[in-house]
Design a protein around this motif. Structure first.
Motif, short mmCIF file in Angstrom:
data_model
loop_
_atom_site.label_atom_id
_atom_site.label_comp_id
_atom_site.label_asym_id
_atom_site.label_seq_id
_atom_site.Cartn_x
_atom_site.Cartn_y
_atom_site.Cartn_z
N SER A 137 4.33 -0.88 2.51
CA SER A 137 4.89 -1.18 1.20
C SER A 137 4.44 -0.10 0.21
O SER A 137 3.38 0.51 0.39
N PHE A 138 5.25 0.11 -0.80
CA PHE A 138 5.02 1.21 -1.73
C PHE A 138 4.66 0.66 -3.11
O PHE A 138 3.69 -0.06 -3.24
N LYS A 179 8.00 -5.29 1.69
CA LYS A 179 7.56 -4.71 2.95
C LYS A 179 8.74 -4.08 3.69
O LYS A 179 9.78 -4.72 3.83
N TYR A 180 8.54 -2.89 4.16
CA TYR A 180 9.55 -2.19 4.96
C TYR A 180 9.05 -2.13 6.40
O TYR A 180 7.91 -1.75 6.65
N ILE A 200 9.75 7.71 -6.38
CA ILE A 200 9.36 6.71 -7.39
C ILE A 200 10.51 6.39 -8.36
O ILE A 200 10.43 5.44 -9.11
N LYS A 201 11.57 7.23 -8.33
CA LYS A 201 12.68 6.97 -9.25
C LYS A 201 13.72 6.04 -8.62
O LYS A 201 14.14 5.07 -9.23
N CYS A 202 14.18 6.38 -7.41
CA CYS A 202 15.27 5.60 -6.81
C CYS A 202 14.80 4.72 -5.66
O CYS A 202 15.57 3.91 -5.14
N GLY A 203 13.55 4.86 -5.25
CA GLY A 203 13.03 4.03 -4.17
C GLY A 203 13.47 4.46 -2.78
O GLY A 203 13.23 3.77 -1.80
N LYS A 240 4.16 10.07 -2.43
CA LYS A 240 5.02 9.60 -3.51
C LYS A 240 5.54 10.81 -4.25
O LYS A 240 4.81 11.78 -4.43
N GLY A 241 6.80 10.73 -4.71
CA GLY A 241 7.31 11.86 -5.46
C GLY A 241 8.71 11.59 -5.98
O GLY A 241 9.10 10.43 -6.13
#
Ligand SMILES: [Zn+2]
Ligand SMILES: [Zn+2]
Length: 121
Positions: free
Chosen positions: A54-55, A60-61, A75-78, A111-112
Protein backbone atom coordinates in the motif's frame (compact mmCIF):
# COMPACT_ATOMS: atom_id res chain seq x y z
CA UNK A 1 -9.74 -23.25 -4.17
CA UNK A 2 -13.25 -21.94 -4.56
CA UNK A 3 -14.42 -20.57 -7.87
CA UNK A 4 -13.87 -16.91 -6.98
CA UNK A 5 -10.51 -17.47 -5.32
CA UNK A 6 -9.32 -19.24 -8.44
CA UNK A 7 -10.72 -16.50 -10.68
CA UNK A 8 -9.04 -13.75 -8.65
CA UNK A 9 -5.77 -15.64 -8.64
CA UNK A 10 -5.98 -15.87 -12.46
CA UNK A 11 -6.68 -12.13 -12.75
CA UNK A 12 -3.67 -11.25 -10.59
CA UNK A 13 -1.44 -13.68 -12.48
CA UNK A 14 -2.41 -12.12 -15.79
CA UNK A 15 -2.01 -8.53 -14.64
CA UNK A 16 1.34 -6.82 -15.04
CA UNK A 17 0.45 -4.37 -12.29
CA UNK A 18 -0.76 -5.01 -8.75
CA UNK A 19 -4.53 -4.56 -8.43
CA UNK A 20 -6.75 -3.43 -5.57
CA UNK A 21 -10.13 -4.99 -4.76
CA UNK A 22 -12.05 -2.19 -6.54
CA UNK A 23 -10.02 -2.63 -9.72
CA UNK A 24 -10.72 -6.36 -9.68
CA UNK A 25 -14.38 -5.59 -9.08
CA UNK A 26 -14.51 -3.33 -12.14
CA UNK A 27 -13.14 -5.95 -14.53
CA UNK A 28 -15.70 -6.57 -17.25
CA UNK A 29 -17.77 -9.66 -16.84
CA UNK A 30 -16.37 -10.44 -13.40
CA UNK A 31 -19.35 -10.52 -11.08
CA UNK A 32 -18.78 -11.50 -7.46
CA UNK A 33 -19.66 -8.78 -4.96
CA UNK A 34 -16.96 -6.64 -3.41
CA UNK A 35 -16.96 -8.37 -0.03
CA UNK A 36 -16.44 -11.74 -1.75
CA UNK A 37 -13.41 -10.23 -3.47
CA UNK A 38 -12.04 -8.88 -0.18
CA UNK A 39 -12.52 -12.25 1.50
CA UNK A 40 -10.82 -14.10 -1.35
CA UNK A 41 -7.89 -11.67 -1.33
CA UNK A 42 -7.47 -12.04 2.43
CA UNK A 43 -7.53 -15.79 2.11
CA UNK A 44 -4.95 -15.87 -0.68
CA UNK A 45 -2.68 -13.49 1.21
CA UNK A 46 -2.91 -15.55 4.39
CA UNK A 47 -2.00 -18.64 2.40
CA UNK A 48 1.08 -16.81 1.05
CA UNK A 49 -0.10 -17.11 -2.52
CA UNK A 50 -0.31 -13.36 -3.03
CA UNK A 51 1.34 -10.33 -1.44
CA UNK A 52 0.16 -6.78 -1.07
CA UNK A 53 1.59 -3.31 -0.98
CA UNK A 54 0.00 0.00 0.00
CA UNK A 55 1.14 3.52 -0.74
CA UNK A 56 -0.27 6.90 0.37
CA UNK A 57 -3.55 5.53 1.76
CA UNK A 58 -4.60 2.21 3.16
CA UNK A 59 -5.65 0.70 -0.19
CA UNK A 60 -3.93 -2.61 -0.64
CA UNK A 61 -2.69 -3.63 -4.07
CA UNK A 62 -2.22 -7.34 -4.62
CA UNK A 63 0.20 -9.34 -6.76
CA UNK A 64 1.40 -12.97 -6.96
CA UNK A 65 3.92 -13.72 -4.22
CA UNK A 66 6.14 -15.61 -6.65
CA UNK A 67 6.80 -12.36 -8.49
CA UNK A 68 9.56 -10.29 -6.91
CA UNK A 69 8.65 -6.78 -7.97
CA UNK A 70 9.15 -3.18 -6.89
CA UNK A 71 7.05 -0.14 -7.60
CA UNK A 72 6.96 3.41 -8.85
CA UNK A 73 4.04 5.25 -7.34
CA UNK A 74 2.82 8.58 -8.79
CA UNK A 75 1.65 10.85 -5.97
CA UNK A 76 -0.50 12.87 -8.37
CA UNK A 77 -2.54 10.29 -10.27
CA UNK A 78 -1.88 7.16 -8.20
CA UNK A 79 -0.56 5.28 -11.20
CA UNK A 80 1.65 2.30 -10.36
CA UNK A 81 4.54 1.07 -12.50
CA UNK A 82 6.46 -2.10 -11.79
CA UNK A 83 10.16 -2.91 -12.08
CA UNK A 84 12.27 -5.97 -11.30
CA UNK A 85 15.73 -4.60 -10.52
CA UNK A 86 16.57 -5.40 -6.92
CA UNK A 87 19.51 -4.02 -4.98
CA UNK A 88 18.26 -5.19 -1.61
CA UNK A 89 20.48 -8.28 -1.51
CA UNK A 90 23.55 -6.10 -1.15
CA UNK A 91 22.11 -4.28 1.86
CA UNK A 92 20.44 -7.35 3.38
CA UNK A 93 23.59 -9.14 4.55
CA UNK A 94 25.02 -6.00 6.07
CA UNK A 95 21.81 -5.18 7.97
CA UNK A 96 21.33 -8.78 9.12
CA UNK A 97 24.79 -8.70 10.66
CA UNK A 98 24.38 -5.23 12.13
CA UNK A 99 21.05 -5.99 13.84
CA UNK A 100 21.52 -9.74 14.30
CA UNK A 101 18.31 -10.15 12.33
CA UNK A 102 16.90 -12.70 9.94
CA UNK A 103 15.38 -10.74 7.06
CA UNK A 104 12.66 -12.65 5.22
CA UNK A 105 11.26 -10.19 2.74
CA UNK A 106 11.14 -6.55 1.72
CA UNK A 107 8.80 -4.08 0.07
CA UNK A 108 10.37 -1.38 -2.02
CA UNK A 109 8.87 1.53 -3.90
CA UNK A 110 9.76 4.95 -5.20
CA UNK A 111 7.29 7.82 -4.89
CA UNK A 112 7.29 10.50 -7.53
CA UNK A 113 5.50 12.15 -10.41
CA UNK A 114 4.93 10.24 -13.64
CA UNK A 115 5.66 11.57 -17.12
CA UNK A 116 2.00 12.17 -17.93
CA UNK A 117 1.42 14.27 -14.80
CA UNK A 118 4.59 16.30 -15.37
CA UNK A 119 3.48 17.06 -18.93
CA UNK A 120 0.11 18.28 -17.70
CA UNK A 121 1.67 20.81 -15.36
ZN1 LIG B 1 0.84 10.55 -12.53
ZN1 LIG C 1 13.78 -6.62 -4.13
Amino acid sequence: MTKWRKAIWDILKNSKKPLCAEEIYKINGFKPNLSTIYRALNYLEKKNIISSVSFENSTKYFFPKERHIHFLYCIKCGNIEVFNECTAKEIKMKIEKQFDYQILDHVFYFKGICKKCREEE
